[in-house]
Scaffold this motif. Structure first.
Motif, PDB file in Angstrom:
ATOM      1  N   PHE A  29      39.132  41.542  46.362  1.00  0.00           N
ATOM      2  CA  PHE A  29      38.400  40.804  47.393  1.00  0.00           C
ATOM      3  C   PHE A  29      36.893  40.864  47.206  1.00  0.00           C
ATOM      4  CE2 PHE A  29      42.399  42.167  49.451  1.00  0.00           C
ATOM      5  CZ  PHE A  29      42.960  40.918  49.570  1.00  0.00           C
ATOM      6  N   ASP A  31      34.739  42.783  45.390  1.00  0.00           N
ATOM      7  CA  ASP A  31      34.051  44.062  45.514  1.00  0.00           C
ATOM      8  C   ASP A  31      32.732  43.975  44.752  1.00  0.00           C
ATOM      9  OD1 ASP A  31      33.867  46.872  46.210  1.00  0.00           O
ATOM     10  OD2 ASP A  31      34.159  47.225  44.056  1.00  0.00           O
ATOM     11  N   LEU A  84      30.588  36.776  47.025  1.00  0.00           N
ATOM     12  CA  LEU A  84      31.326  35.518  47.014  1.00  0.00           C
ATOM     13  C   LEU A  84      30.422  34.355  46.602  1.00  0.00           C
ATOM     14  CD1 LEU A  84      34.010  34.124  47.530  1.00  0.00           C
ATOM     15  CD2 LEU A  84      33.306  33.810  49.891  1.00  0.00           C
TER      16      LEU A  84
END
Length: 146
Positions: A29, A31, A84
């Motif tokens: 996710f 990191d 992201l």
């Protein structure tokens, strides 16, 4: 067989670990610590494989400035702490930077026994032909020079 110097072998290892950390960071996710380590290792490995001068010339060619900006900007954004958004920039920049290598990669994969048969499956065949036939250096040059 291609002979590699010790520096290039170290670079291949660094690049491999960089890709591993990037992949593992996305699996976990996004990191930011793993992505940051992966980015640093990938860029350092590339510099070890092809040399500092050639790496600099590759990234800072006039027609690749947009791609370099997105890629290195994405690395910076990941290092700042927004993984992201940084990875979105990096992936776009990576695609623009290395688009000319995709036909070579697809052609190589077609010659590998198991992977070549996978690329000939009905749904995958059309996209692999697109990457190998239509995305070449001429198309890149025409898109960049508009």
């Amino acid at each position: 067989m291609i002979s590699l110097t010790d520096t290039q072998k170290i670079g291949m290892g660094l690049t491999g670990f960089g890709v591993f950390f990037l992949f593992f960071g996305m699996i976990l996710f996004f990191d930011k610590a793993l992505l940051a380590i992966g980015n640093v290792l990938f860029v350092a490995g590339l510099a070890f494989v092809i040399g500092l001068e050639r790496t600099f010339r590759f990234f800072f060619q006039k027609h690749k400035m947009k791609a370099t900006g997105f890629f290195l900007g994405g690395v910076f954004v990941v290092l700042v702490g927004w993984p992201l958004i940084g990875m979105i920039f990096e992936i776009y920049g990576f695609f623009l930077l290395f688009r000319g290598f995709f036909p070579v990669v697809v052609g190589f994969i077609r010659r590998v026994p198991v992977l070549g048969s996978i690329l000939n499956l009905p749904g995958i065949r059309s996209s692999s032909r697109y990457f190998s036939d239509y995305i070449g250096p001429e198309e890149i040059h025409s898109h960049v020079c508009r």
